[in-house]
Scaffold this motif. Sequence first.
Motif, PDB file in Angstrom:
ATOM      1  N   UNK A   1       0.837  -1.201   0.000  1.00  0.00           N
ATOM      2  CA  UNK A   1       0.000   0.000   0.000  1.00  0.00           C
ATOM      3  C   UNK A   1       0.868   1.246   0.000  1.00  0.00           C
ATOM      4  N   UNK A   2       0.629   2.131  -0.948  1.00  0.00           N
ATOM      5  CA  UNK A   2       1.337   3.405  -0.999  1.00  0.00           C
ATOM      6  C   UNK A   2       0.491   4.493  -0.344  1.00  0.00           C
ATOM      7  N   UNK A   3       1.149   5.561   0.045  1.00  0.00           N
ATOM      8  CA  UNK A   3       0.463   6.735   0.567  1.00  0.00           C
ATOM      9  C   UNK A   3       0.618   7.863  -0.443  1.00  0.00           C
ATOM     10  N   UNK A   4      -0.485   8.308  -0.993  1.00  0.00           N
ATOM     11  CA  UNK A   4      -0.486   9.403  -1.958  1.00  0.00           C
ATOM     12  C   UNK A   4      -0.744  10.712  -1.211  1.00  0.00           C
ATOM     13  N   UNK A   5       0.265  11.570  -1.213  1.00  0.00           N
ATOM     14  CA  UNK A   5       0.182  12.857  -0.537  1.00  0.00           C
ATOM     15  C   UNK A   5      -0.176  13.893  -1.597  1.00  0.00           C
ATOM     16  N   UNK A   6      -1.341  14.510  -1.469  1.00  0.00           N
ATOM     17  CA  UNK A   6      -1.930  15.322  -2.526  1.00  0.00           C
ATOM     18  C   UNK A   6      -1.784  16.806  -2.193  1.00  0.00           C
ATOM     19  N   UNK A   7      -0.919  17.490  -2.955  1.00  0.00           N
ATOM     20  CA  UNK A   7      -0.616  18.899  -2.714  1.00  0.00           C
ATOM     21  C   UNK A   7      -1.460  19.761  -3.653  1.00  0.00           C
ATOM     22  N   UNK A   8      -2.277  20.651  -3.106  1.00  0.00           N
ATOM     23  CA  UNK A   8      -3.130  21.471  -3.974  1.00  0.00           C
ATOM     24  C   UNK A   8      -2.382  22.619  -4.630  1.00  0.00           C
ATOM     25  N   UNK A   9      -3.032  23.205  -5.627  1.00  0.00           N
ATOM     26  CA  UNK A   9      -2.498  24.381  -6.294  1.00  0.00           C
ATOM     27  C   UNK A   9      -2.844  25.648  -5.540  1.00  0.00           C
ATOM     28  N   UNK A  10      -2.661  26.779  -6.184  1.00  0.00           N
ATOM     29  CA  UNK A  10      -2.849  28.059  -5.531  1.00  0.00           C
ATOM     30  C   UNK A  10      -4.293  28.321  -5.131  1.00  0.00           C
ATOM     31  N   UNK A  11      -4.480  28.800  -3.918  1.00  0.00           N
ATOM     32  CA  UNK A  11      -5.793  29.204  -3.446  1.00  0.00           C
ATOM     33  C   UNK A  11      -6.816  28.092  -3.395  1.00  0.00           C
ATOM     34  N   UNK A  12      -6.379  26.861  -3.232  1.00  0.00           N
ATOM     35  CA  UNK A  12      -7.288  25.710  -3.269  1.00  0.00           C
ATOM     36  C   UNK A  12      -7.398  25.037  -1.912  1.00  0.00           C
ATOM     37  N   UNK A  13      -8.605  24.744  -1.542  1.00  0.00           N
ATOM     38  CA  UNK A  13      -8.898  23.953  -0.361  1.00  0.00           C
ATOM     39  C   UNK A  13      -8.656  22.477  -0.697  1.00  0.00           C
ATOM     40  N   UNK A  14      -8.207  21.675   0.249  1.00  0.00           N
ATOM     41  CA  UNK A  14      -7.977  20.255  -0.072  1.00  0.00           C
ATOM     42  C   UNK A  14      -9.247  19.493  -0.437  1.00  0.00           C
ATOM     43  N   UNK A  15     -10.413  20.120  -0.268  1.00  0.00           N
ATOM     44  CA  UNK A  15     -11.668  19.453  -0.642  1.00  0.00           C
ATOM     45  C   UNK A  15     -11.638  18.930  -2.069  1.00  0.00           C
ATOM     46  N   UNK A  16     -10.983  19.677  -2.977  1.00  0.00           N
ATOM     47  CA  UNK A  16     -11.070  19.290  -4.391  1.00  0.00           C
ATOM     48  C   UNK A  16     -10.356  17.982  -4.691  1.00  0.00           C
ATOM     49  N   UNK A  17      -9.595  17.449  -3.738  1.00  0.00           N
ATOM     50  CA  UNK A  17      -8.987  16.133  -3.898  1.00  0.00           C
ATOM     51  C   UNK A  17      -9.915  14.999  -3.450  1.00  0.00           C
ATOM     52  N   UNK A  18     -11.084  15.315  -2.912  1.00  0.00           N
ATOM     53  CA  UNK A  18     -11.934  14.313  -2.262  1.00  0.00           C
ATOM     54  C   UNK A  18     -12.204  13.105  -3.158  1.00  0.00           C
ATOM     55  N   UNK A  19     -12.590  13.353  -4.404  1.00  0.00           N
ATOM     56  CA  UNK A  19     -12.999  12.255  -5.283  1.00  0.00           C
ATOM     57  C   UNK A  19     -11.807  11.394  -5.681  1.00  0.00           C
ATOM     58  N   UNK A  20     -10.664  12.014  -5.927  1.00  0.00           N
ATOM     59  CA  UNK A  20      -9.461  11.233  -6.223  1.00  0.00           C
ATOM     60  C   UNK A  20      -9.038  10.429  -5.005  1.00  0.00           C
ATOM     61  N   UNK A  21      -9.089  11.046  -3.825  1.00  0.00           N
ATOM     62  CA  UNK A  21      -8.722  10.329  -2.597  1.00  0.00           C
ATOM     63  C   UNK A  21      -9.605   9.095  -2.411  1.00  0.00           C
ATOM     64  N   UNK A  22     -10.898   9.236  -2.684  1.00  0.00           N
ATOM     65  CA  UNK A  22     -11.809   8.090  -2.564  1.00  0.00           C
ATOM     66  C   UNK A  22     -11.424   6.985  -3.548  1.00  0.00           C
ATOM     67  N   UNK A  23     -11.071   7.369  -4.772  1.00  0.00           N
ATOM     68  CA  UNK A  23     -10.683   6.373  -5.776  1.00  0.00           C
ATOM     69  C   UNK A  23      -9.396   5.652  -5.382  1.00  0.00           C
TER      70      UNK A  23
END
Length: 212
Positions: A1-23
Motif C-alpha cells: 500500500x502506498x500513501x499518496x500525498x496530494x498537494x493542492x495548487x494556488x488558493x485551493x482547499x484540499x476538498x477538491x482532492x476528495x474524489x481522487x482520494x476516494x478512488x
Amino acid sequence: MATFVLIPGGGCDPWYWTFLADELTRRGHDAVPVDLPCDDDTAGFEQYASAVVDAAGERSDLVVVAHSLGGFTGPLVCERVPVRLLVLLTAMIPVPGEPAGDWWANTGYPANDGDFNTLFYNDVPEDLAAECERHSRDQSATPMEAPWPLAAWPGVPTRFLLCRDDLFFPPTFMRRVVHDRLGIVPQEMPGGHMVMLSRPAELADRIVAYLD
C-alpha cells in the motif's frame, strides 16, 4: 500500500482532492489531501513543505502528487522525507533560484483571454465547479516573491502528467516546459486543469500505474 500525498495548487482547499482520494482508497492505498497555509501572508514555500510533511506524519512509501502551483512545493518535500515518487500533475516546474512570480515570463507563458471559470473548469460538471468555487481560498503573494531554494532537482523519480484539454496550462506550452526543465517526455491523459474533479477514476488509474 502506498500513501499518496496530494498537494493542492494556488488558493485551493484540499476538498477538491476528495474524489481522487476516494478512488485511491478503493484501490487499496492511503490518500492524504494537504491543507496548505495559502492565505497566510507569513508563509512561503518552506512553510508549505512543512505542512505537507506534517500531514504525512509517520506514513511511509510516499508518493507526492503536486498540482499546478504545488509544483513549487513538491520537490521541497522530497528533500525532507523519503519519497518513492514525485508526480507533477499539470504543474509548474521551478528551476533553482526562480521566484514563482517570475515563472510566467521565464517560461514564455502564452497570454490567455479566457475567464477563470472557463480556464479551470472547462470539463468539470457545473455543480462540481460551483462547489469547488465555494471552497476556494485567498492565495497569498508571499510564496511568489522569494527565490526557489533548491540548488538542483531532488534525486527522486519524477513523472509529469499532462492534461490534453487543459486551457490554463495548454498542452503545447507544457510539453515544451517539461522538456526544457526536466528533460523528460510527459505522459498525457484527457481532461482539463481540474482533472481530479472531472476524471478522478481515470486519474487514479494513471498515478497508481506509476507504482509499477
